[in-house]
Design a protein around this motif. Structure first.
Motif, mmCIF file in Angstrom:
data_model
loop_
_atom_site.group_PDB
_atom_site.id
_atom_site.type_symbol
_atom_site.label_atom_id
_atom_site.label_comp_id
_atom_site.label_asym_id
_atom_site.label_seq_id
_atom_site.Cartn_x
_atom_site.Cartn_y
_atom_site.Cartn_z
ATOM 1 N N PRO B 35 -10.518 -9.362 -1.913
ATOM 2 C CA PRO B 35 -9.808 -10.651 -1.951
ATOM 3 C C PRO B 35 -8.814 -10.824 -0.804
ATOM 4 O O PRO B 35 -8.369 -11.938 -0.549
ATOM 5 C CB PRO B 35 -9.050 -10.605 -3.285
ATOM 6 C CG PRO B 35 -9.674 -9.524 -4.077
ATOM 7 C CD PRO B 35 -10.267 -8.562 -3.116
ATOM 8 N N LEU B 36 -8.475 -9.748 -0.116
ATOM 9 C CA LEU B 36 -7.491 -9.857 0.968
ATOM 10 C C LEU B 36 -8.081 -10.494 2.224
ATOM 11 O O LEU B 36 -7.353 -11.057 3.031
ATOM 12 C CB LEU B 36 -6.925 -8.489 1.323
ATOM 13 C CG LEU B 36 -6.228 -7.728 0.201
ATOM 14 C CD1 LEU B 36 -5.728 -6.394 0.711
ATOM 15 C CD2 LEU B 36 -5.059 -8.531 -0.349
ATOM 16 N N ILE B 37 -9.417 -10.390 2.384
ATOM 17 C CA ILE B 37 -10.100 -10.895 3.585
ATOM 18 C C ILE B 37 -9.226 -10.611 4.811
ATOM 19 O O ILE B 37 -8.795 -11.509 5.518
ATOM 20 C CB ILE B 37 -10.394 -12.416 3.519
ATOM 21 C CG1 ILE B 37 -10.773 -12.842 2.106
ATOM 22 C CG2 ILE B 37 -11.494 -12.809 4.465
ATOM 23 C CD1 ILE B 37 -10.939 -14.351 1.962
ATOM 24 N N GLN B 62 1.845 0.581 5.533
ATOM 25 C CA GLN B 62 2.230 -0.591 4.724
ATOM 26 C C GLN B 62 1.020 -1.391 4.241
ATOM 27 O O GLN B 62 1.037 -1.965 3.166
ATOM 28 C CB GLN B 62 3.156 -1.501 5.526
ATOM 29 C CG GLN B 62 4.552 -0.917 5.652
ATOM 30 C CD GLN B 62 5.620 -2.014 5.730
ATOM 31 O OE1 GLN B 62 5.328 -3.188 5.609
ATOM 32 N NE2 GLN B 62 6.857 -1.599 5.924
ATOM 33 N N GLU B 63 -0.035 -1.412 5.077
ATOM 34 C CA GLU B 63 -1.258 -2.152 4.733
ATOM 35 C C GLU B 63 -1.826 -1.744 3.384
ATOM 36 O O GLU B 63 -2.417 -2.544 2.667
ATOM 37 C CB GLU B 63 -2.347 -1.864 5.775
ATOM 38 C CG GLU B 63 -2.433 -2.873 6.866
ATOM 39 C CD GLU B 63 -3.597 -2.556 7.792
ATOM 40 O OE1 GLU B 63 -4.666 -2.148 7.307
ATOM 41 O OE2 GLU B 63 -3.406 -2.686 9.002
ATOM 42 N N TRP B 65 -0.461 -1.123 0.660
ATOM 43 C CA TRP B 65 0.149 -1.774 -0.500
ATOM 44 C C TRP B 65 -0.197 -3.260 -0.585
ATOM 45 O O TRP B 65 0.276 -3.942 -1.465
ATOM 46 C CB TRP B 65 1.655 -1.522 -0.526
ATOM 47 C CG TRP B 65 1.908 -0.175 -1.134
ATOM 48 C CD1 TRP B 65 2.051 0.097 -2.449
ATOM 49 C CD2 TRP B 65 1.978 1.079 -0.449
ATOM 50 N NE1 TRP B 65 2.219 1.452 -2.628
ATOM 51 C CE2 TRP B 65 2.181 2.074 -1.430
ATOM 52 C CE3 TRP B 65 1.885 1.461 0.896
ATOM 53 C CZ2 TRP B 65 2.297 3.424 -1.108
ATOM 54 C CZ3 TRP B 65 1.994 2.799 1.213
ATOM 55 C CH2 TRP B 65 2.204 3.768 0.222
ATOM 56 N N ARG B 66 -1.033 -3.738 0.319
ATOM 57 C CA ARG B 66 -1.595 -5.070 0.151
ATOM 58 C C ARG B 66 -2.736 -5.013 -0.874
ATOM 59 O O ARG B 66 -3.106 -6.012 -1.453
ATOM 60 C CB ARG B 66 -2.117 -5.611 1.484
ATOM 61 C CG ARG B 66 -1.011 -5.845 2.512
ATOM 62 C CD ARG B 66 -1.617 -6.137 3.872
ATOM 63 N NE ARG B 66 -2.398 -7.354 3.864
ATOM 64 C CZ ARG B 66 -1.940 -8.568 4.153
ATOM 65 N NH1 ARG B 66 -0.689 -8.706 4.507
ATOM 66 N NH2 ARG B 66 -2.713 -9.620 4.132
ATOM 67 N N LEU B 68 -4.787 -4.806 -4.087
ATOM 68 C CA LEU B 68 -4.451 -5.282 -5.433
ATOM 69 C C LEU B 68 -4.957 -4.333 -6.508
ATOM 70 O O LEU B 68 -4.748 -4.552 -7.684
ATOM 71 C CB LEU B 68 -5.077 -6.665 -5.646
ATOM 72 C CG LEU B 68 -4.654 -7.739 -4.639
ATOM 73 C CD1 LEU B 68 -5.714 -8.818 -4.512
ATOM 74 C CD2 LEU B 68 -3.332 -8.356 -5.048
ATOM 75 N N HIS B 69 -5.692 -3.302 -6.091
ATOM 76 C CA HIS B 69 -6.295 -2.330 -7.012
ATOM 77 C C HIS B 69 -7.186 -3.056 -8.022
ATOM 78 O O HIS B 69 -7.231 -2.712 -9.197
ATOM 79 C CB HIS B 69 -5.174 -1.528 -7.708
ATOM 80 C CG HIS B 69 -5.685 -0.285 -8.383
ATOM 81 N ND1 HIS B 69 -6.577 0.567 -7.800
ATOM 82 C CD2 HIS B 69 -5.424 0.246 -9.606
ATOM 83 C CE1 HIS B 69 -6.847 1.553 -8.618
ATOM 84 N NE2 HIS B 69 -6.164 1.387 -9.727
ATOM 85 N N LEU B 88 -6.082 4.251 -3.361
ATOM 86 C CA LEU B 88 -5.014 4.732 -4.254
ATOM 87 C C LEU B 88 -4.612 6.167 -3.874
ATOM 88 O O LEU B 88 -3.423 6.506 -3.872
ATOM 89 C CB LEU B 88 -5.485 4.665 -5.712
ATOM 90 C CG LEU B 88 -4.458 4.958 -6.792
ATOM 91 C CD1 LEU B 88 -3.247 4.037 -6.683
ATOM 92 C CD2 LEU B 88 -5.076 4.813 -8.181
ATOM 93 N N LYS B 91 -2.394 5.980 -0.930
ATOM 94 C CA LYS B 91 -1.028 5.566 -1.312
ATOM 95 C C LYS B 91 -0.254 6.796 -1.787
ATOM 96 O O LYS B 91 0.899 6.997 -1.417
ATOM 97 C CB LYS B 91 -1.080 4.540 -2.453
ATOM 98 C CG LYS B 91 -1.451 3.138 -2.058
ATOM 99 C CD LYS B 91 -1.376 2.257 -3.312
ATOM 100 C CE LYS B 91 -1.899 0.861 -3.090
ATOM 101 N NZ LYS B 91 -2.008 0.086 -4.323
ATOM 102 N N ARG B 92 -0.905 7.599 -2.623
ATOM 103 C CA ARG B 92 -0.230 8.808 -3.152
ATOM 104 C C ARG B 92 0.136 9.756 -2.020
ATOM 105 O O ARG B 92 1.226 10.333 -1.999
ATOM 106 C CB ARG B 92 -1.144 9.536 -4.135
ATOM 107 C CG ARG B 92 -1.389 8.781 -5.397
ATOM 108 C CD ARG B 92 -2.304 9.603 -6.289
ATOM 109 N NE ARG B 92 -2.772 8.812 -7.410
ATOM 110 C CZ ARG B 92 -4.010 8.849 -7.878
ATOM 111 N NH1 ARG B 92 -4.914 9.646 -7.316
ATOM 112 N NH2 ARG B 92 -4.353 8.108 -8.906
ATOM 113 N N VAL B 95 3.148 8.226 -0.130
ATOM 114 C CA VAL B 95 4.390 8.352 -0.914
ATOM 115 C C VAL B 95 4.883 9.798 -0.838
ATOM 116 O O VAL B 95 6.074 10.057 -0.631
ATOM 117 C CB VAL B 95 4.172 7.918 -2.390
ATOM 118 C CG1 VAL B 95 5.358 8.296 -3.267
ATOM 119 C CG2 VAL B 95 3.939 6.411 -2.471
#
Lengths: 309, 101
Positions: B35-37, B62-63, B65-66, B68-69, B88, B91-92, B95
């Motif tokens: 959905p981010l296209i 940062q990208e 976290w755009r 939506l999972h 995901l 991301k881990r 972090v």
């Protein structure tokens, strides 16, 4: 876009210290059950995961985030963690309209009503009802999520809880899939609509269901609400992207980028509105987000309660 | 721009979750359905894992976290490379890197 690190640190700190992602004392935001006659003992615990209760607070905080996104003020989010958690939480509570809190409490009261009407043996104890920690999982704070999940699971086990009735897709996924995987604790988890068993001829309308990603895809439960509505004489008009291929409403991006969330939202709303019939949501995040577009949206439980009355 | 390649990066990533990035053959279905296209997301990130371009991932963290999972990429991936879970895991990893720094 906000710096994800600032948002994650803030939410993780709140959950660690207050067991609430906003730092709001749980007894303040979880009041829907007051003055209700739900038994305190029974076969299955109604476990709201506090998600419906959070929506008015999410809406309120997103309004501020929207205002400052991509401005020099956005960097100030990182200083949020220096404000005492409960103080910030109480501040947010004071700023959030009571009317909205009441509206979302009514949804939970409707869920209790339709469960009672379906003769489900359930009970509620507010001290056992907790936030699942799902946002930490989605944001990638695995350590924070597991620590919180272990706390929640241990509390439920100590109370002898075996069966749970959940009300939203995120909490359902957490309790049903993630808790066994990461805490080793298993519960029999069913959503409220899997337990509802009602028939009526009072429906008669047509609606379009917006399947949340977690019910439609991750948990593959889309058929259940469709059947319930059929039994209530309501016709579902499906959009192309539904069920396994449902489309996100943009809600999950709210905390990091309200701008991005809106972009995705408008695309989805356009598709849902193309059917020309009212939209029905079954996730608090989707409901809160879809309403922001100005579209007419009703929660599934409210529709069931109305038609089964 | 020169980027150092870390051949052990995929191995390093294993402890953060899905180890399926190597299944991807870069068809781009995930980027088309997302959905981010947006700029070949998540395909580009998965390519970085395959190449061991750890620094590129951290530079563009940062990208992540755009995302939506929402799981549409995982649902449609013809290689069952589970792009949603790979993001995901990244991301881990990020972090964890932030917290260690």
């Amino acid at each position: 876009m906000y710096n994800p690190r600032d948002i994650i640190d803030l939410i993780a700190d709140n959950v660690r210290k207050t067991r609430n992602p906003f730092g709001i004392p749980n007894f303040l935001c979880n009041r829907w059950w007051k003055n209700s006659a739900i038994p305190e003992k029974g076969e299955a615990l109604l476990f709201t995961g506090l998600m419906y209760q959070f929506v008015p607070y999410i809406d309120q905080s997103t309004r501020y985030l929207e205002k400052f996104e991509d401005t020099p003020w956005a960097d100030f989010v990182r200083y949020g963690k220096y404000v005492p958690n409960y103080l910030a939480g109480m501040g947010l509570d004071l700023l959030t309209p009571g009317k909205e809190k009441k509206r979302f409490n009514t949804i939970l009261q409707n869920i209790a009503k339709i469960l009672t009407k379906s003769n489900v043996d359930f009970y509620y104890q507010s001290e056992l009802d907790s936030y699942s920690g799902i946002l930490l999982y989605d944001l990638g704070d695995q350590e924070g999520f597991v620590r919180h999940a272990e706390f929640v699971a241990a509390k439920l086990k100590r109370a002898g809880v075996k069966s749970l009735i959940t009300v939203d897709p995120h909490t359902t996924y957490a309790l049903k899939v993630l808790y066994p995987k990461y805490t080793g604790q298993r519960f029999d988890v069913k959503t409220y609509f899997e337990r509802v068993n009602l028939t009526s001829k009072n429906g008669g309308g047509r609606v379009t269901l917006h399947d949340p990603c977690f019910y439609g895809r991750y948990l593959e439960l889309s058929d259940v609400p469709q059947k319930i509505l059929r039994d209530l004489d309501i016709e579902c008009v499906n959009v192309r992207n539904s069920g396994l291929f449902t489309h996100c409403c943009g809600g999950p991006a709210e905390s990091i980028s309200p701008k991005l969330s809106k972009e995705v939202l408008h695309r989805r709303v356009e598709e849902l509105q193309s059917t020309g019939v009212p939209i029905v949501a079954m996730c608090p995040i989707c409901l809160g987000n879809l309403e922001k577009s100005g579209a007419q949206v009703e929660d599934l439980s409210s529709l069931i309660a109305r038609c089964a009355a | 721009m020169i980027t150092f390649v870390n051949p052990n990066f995929a191995k390093e990533l294993e402890r953060f979750g899905e180890d399926t990035a190597s299944e991807c053959f870069n068809c781009g279905t995930c980027a088309a359905i997302c959905p981010l296209i947006y700029e070949h997301f998540p395909r580009r990130m998965i390519r970085y894992i395959q190449l061991g371009a750890k620094d590129r991932i951290l530079e563009n963290a940062q990208e992540l976290w755009r995302c939506l999972h929402c799981g549409l990429c995982t649902q449609t991936c013809p290689r069952e490379a589970d792009p949603g879970e790979v993001i995901l895991s990244l991301k881990r990893f990020v972090v964890d890197t932030w917290r260690r720094s």
